[in-house]
Design a protein around this motif. Structure first.
Motif, short mmCIF file in Angstrom:
data_model
loop_
_atom_site.label_atom_id
_atom_site.label_comp_id
_atom_site.label_asym_id
_atom_site.label_seq_id
_atom_site.Cartn_x
_atom_site.Cartn_y
_atom_site.Cartn_z
N LYS A 87 28.09 89.34 61.06
CA LYS A 87 28.29 87.88 61.82
C LYS A 87 28.83 86.96 61.09
O LYS A 87 28.77 86.56 60.13
CB LYS A 87 26.86 87.44 62.07
CG LYS A 87 25.86 88.47 62.77
CD LYS A 87 26.40 88.65 64.32
CE LYS A 87 25.44 89.63 65.23
NZ LYS A 87 26.01 89.93 66.36
N TYR A 88 29.49 86.12 62.02
CA TYR A 88 29.89 84.59 61.57
C TYR A 88 28.79 83.55 61.76
O TYR A 88 28.30 83.51 62.91
CB TYR A 88 31.27 84.25 62.25
CG TYR A 88 31.40 82.70 62.72
CD1 TYR A 88 31.70 81.61 61.78
CD2 TYR A 88 31.63 82.49 64.20
CE1 TYR A 88 31.67 80.58 62.05
CE2 TYR A 88 31.77 81.22 64.49
CZ TYR A 88 31.86 80.21 63.56
OH TYR A 88 31.96 78.88 63.90
N TRP A 89 28.12 83.01 60.84
CA TRP A 89 27.14 82.06 61.07
C TRP A 89 27.34 81.06 59.95
O TRP A 89 26.75 81.34 58.61
CB TRP A 89 25.90 82.78 61.07
CG TRP A 89 24.82 81.59 61.51
CD1 TRP A 89 23.79 80.87 60.68
CD2 TRP A 89 24.56 81.16 62.95
NE1 TRP A 89 23.28 80.11 61.44
CE2 TRP A 89 23.45 80.29 62.91
CE3 TRP A 89 24.94 81.61 64.01
CZ2 TRP A 89 22.89 79.46 63.71
CZ3 TRP A 89 24.63 80.88 65.29
CH2 TRP A 89 23.59 79.94 65.05
N SER A 127 33.48 88.05 59.49
CA SER A 127 33.10 88.78 60.47
C SER A 127 33.84 90.14 60.94
O SER A 127 34.89 89.99 61.00
CB SER A 127 32.54 87.73 61.94
OG SER A 127 33.62 87.18 62.13
N GLY A 183 34.38 79.52 67.34
CA GLY A 183 34.95 80.19 66.39
C GLY A 183 35.20 81.69 66.75
O GLY A 183 36.33 82.32 66.46
N SER A 184 34.06 82.28 67.45
CA SER A 184 34.19 83.72 67.72
C SER A 184 35.47 84.00 68.76
O SER A 184 36.02 85.21 68.87
CB SER A 184 33.07 84.06 68.42
OG SER A 184 32.50 83.54 69.36
N MET A 214 21.19 87.00 59.14
CA MET A 214 21.37 85.67 60.00
C MET A 214 20.26 85.20 60.68
O MET A 214 20.17 83.73 60.67
CB MET A 214 22.63 86.08 61.23
CG MET A 214 22.90 84.79 61.92
SD MET A 214 23.97 85.31 63.24
CE MET A 214 22.86 85.97 64.36
N ALA A 228 23.17 84.27 69.37
CA ALA A 228 22.69 83.22 69.82
C ALA A 228 21.95 83.13 70.96
O ALA A 228 22.41 82.17 71.85
CB ALA A 228 23.62 81.79 69.39
O1 PMV Z 1 31.88 81.19 67.89
P1 PMV Z 1 30.29 80.57 68.35
O2 PMV Z 1 30.37 78.94 67.92
O3 PMV Z 1 30.04 80.71 69.64
O4 PMV Z 1 29.38 81.13 67.17
C1 PMV Z 1 29.17 82.51 67.17
C2 PMV Z 1 27.97 82.99 66.59
C3 PMV Z 1 27.70 84.53 66.72
O5 PMV Z 1 27.75 84.92 67.85
C4 PMV Z 1 26.03 84.50 66.52
C5 PMV Z 1 28.15 85.34 65.60
C6 PMV Z 1 29.51 85.88 65.76
O6 PMV Z 1 30.12 86.07 64.94
O7 PMV Z 1 30.05 85.78 67.04
#
Ligand code: PMV
Length: 315
Positions: free
Chosen positions: A15-17, A31, A132-133, A231, A272
Motif C-alpha cells: 500500500k501507498y499510505w 506501492s 495518488g493511486s 497500514m 479505505a
Molecule cells: O489514491 P488515494 O488518495 O485514493 O489513496 C489510496 C490509498 C489506498 O487505496 C488505501 C492504498 C493504495 O495504494 O491504493
C-alpha cells in the motif's frame, strides 16, 4: 467534440499510505499494484458553457478536479469550459479505488481532448494530481510506484499471471466516512507508529515484487497481508483513531484464515473502506466465493483478474 476514456481501478498489493513532503500526492511508501480487469470507469469530456463534473449522474464539487484541469489547461494553453461525465461499473468512493480509475480516465480523456500526446509517464503524473493511486491506473497489468516518485511504472503485463484472481467482497457500498487524503494526513500527524510503517514498507515492497515476479502466491499473499495490516495499524493508532472495518469485513478476514488452514491459497487485503479483496487463483475462486457468502450472506462478490488496459476513443 466528445472524447471517451475507459480505465480500470488499481488495487494495491503493497500500500501507498502517507504523503512525502513537497509536491502533490507524492507517496511516502512504495506501492505495488494490479489493475483490475472488468471493473471500468467510463469518462466523457466535451465542450460546455461552464465547467461541470458529473459522476454517476450526480453533480460534483469541482475542488477535487481542479488540480488536473488546471495542469492540463496550462499544457494545452486552453481555457474553454468542459463537461466531464463519468460512470463506474462498480460502487463509487467505497474503497474499491474508484478514484484511481476515475482520475486515470480523466487524465487520458483530457489528453485526447486537447491532442496533447502526453507519454504514459506524463499521464501517470497528471492523474496523480487528482488521486495518488490513479498514477498506477493509467497502466494495465502490474504496476509499481516508488516512494517520492511523480509517476508510476508498468512492471509486468497482465498475462504474466493469467490464472490470478482478485475477488472483491462488497460489504457495504456507501461512501466511506473518512476520505483517504484526510486519513493519511491525520495518520502522519499523530500515529506513533507512522514512521515505523514508512520504514517497513520498502522491504515489504521488495518481498512482494520478487514473489510476483516468480509467481509465488504464498509469498505474495503474506507480504500483501502484512502491508494492509500495518497500514490499518497506523489508522487504529491515530488520534482520534478511525476504523474503516465493519464486523462483516472481519468475518471475511476470518473466513480467509479458515480457508488457508484447510489448504486453500487465499490472502486478503483492504483499502479505505469496509470491502475485502481476496487474492487467489482461478482453480480456487469458487471455493473462496462460497466461503465468503457463507460468512457474510449479504455480500456481493465481484471477480476480477489482472488486466484493465485503458482505452480512448472519439465521437
Ligand atoms: O489514491 P488515494 O488518495 O485514493 O489513496 C489510496 C490509498 C489506498 O487505496 C488505501 C492504498 C493504495 O495504494 O491504493
Amino acid at each position: 467534440m466528445t472524447v471517451r476514456a475507459e480505465a480500470s481501478p488499481s488495487l494495491a498489493l503493497v500500500k501507498y499510505w502517507g504523503k512525502a513532503p513537497g509536491g502533490v500526492n507524492l507517496p511516502a511508501t512504495p506501492s505495488l499494484a494490479v489493475t483490475l480487469d472488468g471493473l471500468r470507469t467510463v469518462t466523457r469530456v466535451s465542450e460546455s458553457d461552464i465547467d461541470r463534473v458529473v459522476v454517476g449522474g450526480e453533480e460534483q464539487p469541482l475542488d477535487a478536479y481542479r488540480p488536473v484541469l488546471t495542469a492540463v489547461r496550462a499544457r494545452a494553453r486552453a481555457d474553454a469550459p468542459l463537461l466531464v461525465e463519468s460512470s463506474n461499473s462498480f460502487p463509487t468512493a467505497a474503497g474499491i479505488a474508484s478514484s484511481s480509475s476515475g482520475f486515470a480516465a480523466l487524465a487520458l480523456a483530457l489528453d485526447a481532448f486537447h491532442n496533447l500526446g502526453l507519454s504514459r509517464a506524463e499521464l501517470s503524473s497528471l492523474a496523480r494530481l487528482g488521486s495518488g493511486s490513479a498514477s498506477r491506473a493509467v497502466f494495465g497489468g502490474f504496476t509499481a510506484w516508488a516512494a517520492g516518485a511523480e509517476s508510476a511504472e508498468p512492471i509486468l503485463p497482465a498475462d504474466h499471471w493469467p490464472e490470478l484472481r482478485l475477488l472483491v467482497a462488497v460489504i457495504r457500498a456507501g461512501r466511506k466516512p473518512v476520505a483517504s487524503r484526510a486519513g493519511m494526513r491525520a495518520t502522519a500527524d499523530s500515529s506513533p507508529i507512522y514512521r515505523a510503517w514508512c520504514e517497513a514498507s520498502p522491504a515489504l515492497f521488495d518481498r512482494a515484487r520478487r514473489a510476483l515476479e516468480r509467481r509465488d502466491l504464498e509469498a505474495l499473499g503474506e507480504a500483501m497481508r502484512e502491508s494492509y495490516l500495518f497500514m490499518f495499524s497506523t489508522m487504529f493508532t491515530t488520534r482520534p483513531p478511525f476504523i474503516y472495518w465493519l464486523p462483516e469485513s472481519l468475518a471475511v478476514i476470518h473466513a480467509a484464515e479458515r480457508l488457508r488452514t484447510d489448504g486453500v491459497p487465499v490472502w486478503e487485503t483492504m483499502d479505505a473502506g469496509p470491502q475485502v479483496k481476496l487474492l487467489t487463483t482461478s482453480e480456487h475462486a469458487a471455493a473462496v466465493r462460497s466461503a465468503v457468502i457463507a460468512a457474510v450472506p449479504d455480500a456481493s462478490i465481484i471477480e476480477s483478474r489482472p488486466g484493465g488496459e485503458p482505452e480512448v476513443s472519439r465521437g
